[in-house]
Design a protein around this motif. Structure first.
Motif, PDB file in Angstrom:
ATOM      1  N   UNK A  38     -30.519  28.067  68.100  1.00 39.88           N
ATOM      2  CA  UNK A  38     -30.837  29.421  68.550  1.00 39.88           C
ATOM      3  C   UNK A  38     -31.805  29.348  69.717  1.00 39.88           C
ATOM      4  N   UNK A  39     -31.687  30.301  70.638  1.00 45.54           N
ATOM      5  CA  UNK A  39     -32.619  30.386  71.759  1.00 45.54           C
ATOM      6  C   UNK A  39     -32.683  31.816  72.266  1.00 45.54           C
ATOM      7  N   UNK A  40     -33.881  32.201  72.677  1.00 44.23           N
ATOM      8  CA  UNK A  40     -34.093  33.495  73.309  1.00 44.23           C
ATOM      9  C   UNK A  40     -35.020  33.298  74.505  1.00 44.23           C
ATOM     10  N   UNK A  41     -34.717  33.991  75.590  1.00 39.02           N
ATOM     11  CA  UNK A  41     -35.552  33.930  76.797  1.00 39.02           C
ATOM     12  C   UNK A  41     -35.958  35.342  77.162  1.00 39.02           C
ATOM     13  N   UNK A  42     -37.201  35.498  77.474  1.00 38.87           N
ATOM     14  CA  UNK A  42     -37.714  36.817  77.841  1.00 38.87           C
ATOM     15  C   UNK A  42     -37.648  37.007  79.350  1.00 38.87           C
TER      16      UNK A  42
END
Length: 137
Positions: free
Chosen positions: A77-81
Motif C-alpha cells: 500500500x502507498x499514499x502520497x499527499x
C-alpha cells in the motif's frame, strides 16, 4: 480483495491506514515508511513544501504498487499527499506485509524507490530566506 492500495490525496495521511490494509493473519511483519517534511535541505532552512501531481499520478502509483505486489507476492500500500505541507507533515506513506521481516523490509524499500523514480509528483521547497525551488522537474 485487491492486494494493493494506492492513492494520491490532498488530505492528511494516516499511517495506520496502510498498515491495516496490508496486514493479514499470515503476516509476521508489517514494514512501513513515512516520508516526513523536514526543516532543511541542502544546507538551507525549509519552512514548507508544495506538492503538485500529474493528473495521472495515482495511476502511476498504482502501477508501482502492482509491480511490487506481483514480483513479491505480498500485499502493498502507498499514499502520497499533494498540496501545501509544513514541517512534520507526512508526504508519503508506504507499507508491506510479509511472513518474515527481511522480505517485508526489502519489499518496502523497493516500493519507495520505485515510487520516487516513477510517480510524477513534484515538490517546490520554500526556504527560510524567502527563496523557493522546484525539485524533481
Amino acid at each position: 480483495m485487491s492486494d494493493i492500495l494506492a492513492a494520491v490525496t490532498g488530505d492528511p495521511l494516516d499511517p495506520s491506514t496502510v498498515d491495516e490494509f496490508v496486514w493479514r493473519s499470515d503476516a509476521g511483519a508489517v514494514v512501513s515508511f513515512q516520508g516526513i517534511v523536514r526543516d532543511h535541505d541542502g544546507g538551507k532552512g525549509v519552512v514548507s513544501l508544495d506538492y503538485r501531481a500529474h493528473p495521472e499520478a495515482e495511476t502511476f502509483l498504482r502501477e508501482c504498487c502492482e509491480e511490487v505486489a506481483r514480483t513479491t507476492g505480498l500485499r502493498v500500500a502507498a499514499q502520497h499527499r499533494v498540496g501545501s505541507l509544513t514541517i512534520g507533515d507526512l508526504a508519503l506513506i508506504a507499507a508491506v506485509a510479509a511472513p518474515h521481516r527481511a522480505e517485508a523490509f526489502a519489499a518496502c524499500a523497493e516500493l519507495v524507490e520505485i515510487i520516487k523514480a516513477r510517480v510524477p509528483i513534484w515538490k517546490r521547497q520554500h526556504f527560510t530566506d524567502g527563496d523557493s525551488e522546484w525539485v524533481g522537474l
